[in-house]
Design a protein around this motif. Structure first.
Motif, mmCIF file in Angstrom:
data_model
loop_
_atom_site.group_PDB
_atom_site.id
_atom_site.type_symbol
_atom_site.label_atom_id
_atom_site.label_comp_id
_atom_site.label_asym_id
_atom_site.label_seq_id
_atom_site.Cartn_x
_atom_site.Cartn_y
_atom_site.Cartn_z
ATOM 1 N N ASP A 7 -38.788 -16.724 -10.500
ATOM 2 C CA ASP A 7 -38.371 -18.274 -10.266
ATOM 3 C C ASP A 7 -37.419 -18.522 -11.432
ATOM 4 N N TYR A 55 -34.992 -13.259 -6.267
ATOM 5 C CA TYR A 55 -34.662 -14.524 -6.844
ATOM 6 C C TYR A 55 -33.451 -15.389 -6.156
ATOM 7 N N GLU A 56 -33.617 -16.390 -6.390
ATOM 8 C CA GLU A 56 -32.586 -17.454 -6.003
ATOM 9 C C GLU A 56 -31.277 -17.584 -6.747
ATOM 10 N N THR A 58 -29.351 -19.666 -9.073
ATOM 11 C CA THR A 58 -29.502 -21.063 -9.662
ATOM 12 C C THR A 58 -28.444 -21.237 -10.676
ATOM 13 N N VAL A 79 -31.984 -14.602 -2.736
ATOM 14 C CA VAL A 79 -32.333 -15.288 -1.557
ATOM 15 C C VAL A 79 -31.682 -16.668 -1.443
ATOM 16 N N ASN A 80 -31.200 -16.988 -0.158
ATOM 17 C CA ASN A 80 -30.831 -18.305 -0.120
ATOM 18 C C ASN A 80 -31.722 -19.334 -0.147
ATOM 19 N N PRO A 81 -31.492 -20.518 -1.063
ATOM 20 C CA PRO A 81 -32.457 -21.359 -1.114
ATOM 21 C C PRO A 81 -33.101 -22.051 0.162
ATOM 22 N N SER A 84 -35.457 -19.788 1.697
ATOM 23 C CA SER A 84 -37.022 -19.658 0.940
ATOM 24 C C SER A 84 -37.909 -20.968 1.181
ATOM 25 N N ASP A 101 -43.781 -20.415 -6.359
ATOM 26 C CA ASP A 101 -42.456 -19.832 -6.102
ATOM 27 C C ASP A 101 -42.198 -18.687 -6.137
ATOM 28 N N LEU A 105 -41.416 -15.817 -3.319
ATOM 29 C CA LEU A 105 -40.256 -14.891 -3.428
ATOM 30 C C LEU A 105 -40.658 -13.476 -3.305
ATOM 31 N N TYR A 222 -22.144 -18.852 -1.596
ATOM 32 C CA TYR A 222 -23.044 -18.347 -0.662
ATOM 33 C C TYR A 222 -22.409 -17.682 0.439
#
Length: 323
Positions: A7, A55-56, A58, A79-81, A84, A101, A105, A222
């Motif tokens: 995270d 992970y997302e 960011t 990962v697409n937020p 998640s 978080d 994940l 994205y």
């Protein structure tokens, strides 16, 4: 066993390592990530190549991690937020915190398809575009603050030292905005695929250069998002209040997404209502059904976003008969 949940925040990365049920906090720096990888090599030994970092994205905060994975050939599941968030609800996570978080994940490995798990590729052109659009957003925000401050000062006094200074600052910010746009266009021009996408999006009624740039970077950020997700990531997805005293409350948009993407679609939506026969009929139908003008405007913005996304995905100019 092999899925490492990370995270990412501005200064730290919360890490969950399932092999020993370990929760760690490392510094979000190259040294911090290197230390983590050394620890993982000791824990996983000969199976280090089987690790998957989850992970997302960011924005700039996850860039170091992505670059490290690319250089070290570490498989990643980015990962697409929105995905998640949906997974958290399914898993019954009520309280949000960084430790939870990271664990969440790690568990999301069960949702990954083979094509989702891969060594990330760092595209320098795309990264530069993302950085420039972040700068553009900041400049626009400063313009709004400065303009509002000028208006407030003028309401009190016709002329003052501060009014003059803020007006000069506003003009400077406008010049900076034009410089950034010029730089973005020069980068797009270097890449045939980006230039084609940039040109294609402007075949849609109402979409101009600025809107095209903002949408293009939104879609790049994205890449694997579907139609529903791309709408959600722009904060244009409808939400309903269906509990308590608000059970019959009005449906609103979430606004949990790109503010600049929503903002850039407003004027194109107004233009398209006049010039796009398909969207004009859509507008008239909603109006006849008694929908409020604001609700219709948002619906048109959502339609435009979906159309622009289809044009981007298919790499074709807009055709009202097909899209």
């Amino acid at each position: 066993m092999y899925s490492i949940g990370l995270d990412v925040s501005k200064s730290t990365i919360n890490v969950y390592i399932p092999i020993n049920d370990l929760d760690l906090i490392i510094e979000n720096s190259l040294n911090g990530i290197k230390s983590l990888y050394s620890k993982l090599k000791k824990l996983y030994k000969n199976e280090i190549d089987k690790l998957v970092f989850i992970y997302e994205p960011t924005a700039n905060y996850s860039f170091l991690l992505k670059q490290f994975c690319a250089n070290k050939n570490i498989k990643s599941f980015i990962v697409n937020p929105k995905k998640s968030a949906s997974f958290a609800k399914v898993m019954g996570y009520r309280n949000k915190n960084d430790i939870k978080d990271a664990q969440l994940l790690s568990k999301m490995i069960v949702t990954a398809k083979d094509k989702d798990i891969k060594i990330p590729i760092v595209d320098t052109l795309e990264e530069e575009l993302k950085e420039l659009i972040s700068g553009y957003k900041l400049i626009i925000k400063q313009q709004v603050i400065t303009k509002n401050h000028i208006a407030a000062l003028k309401a009190k006094k016709d002329k003052s030292y501060l009014i003059k200074e803020f007006e000069l600052q506003y003009q400077f910010l406008k010049k900076q905005e034009q410089k950034i746009i010029k730089k973005i266009k020069s980068i797009i021009k270097k890449n045939e695929r980006l230039q084609q996408s940039f040109n294609n999006s402007q075949t849609i009624d109402g979409i101009g250069e600025i809107s095209s740039i903002v949408l293009l970077i939104h879609f790049i950020q994205y890449k694997n998002a579907n139609q529903k997700q791309i709408v959600s990531l722009a904060g244009l997805d409808p939400i309903e209040k269906s509990s308590g005293i608000s059970v019959n409350g009005k449906t609103k948009i979430s606004k949990a997404g790109s503010k600049i993407c929503r903002g850039t679609l407003f004027m194109p939506a107004m233009t398209s209502i006049r010039n796009n026969e398909k969207l004009k009929k859509f507008y008239d139908r909603l109006k006849e059904n008694g929908k409020h003008t604001t609700v219709i405007q948002v619906a048109i913005m959502r339609k435009l976003l979906v159309i622009a996304h289809a044009v981007y995905k298919n790499n074709v100019p807009y055709d009202s008969e097909r899209i």
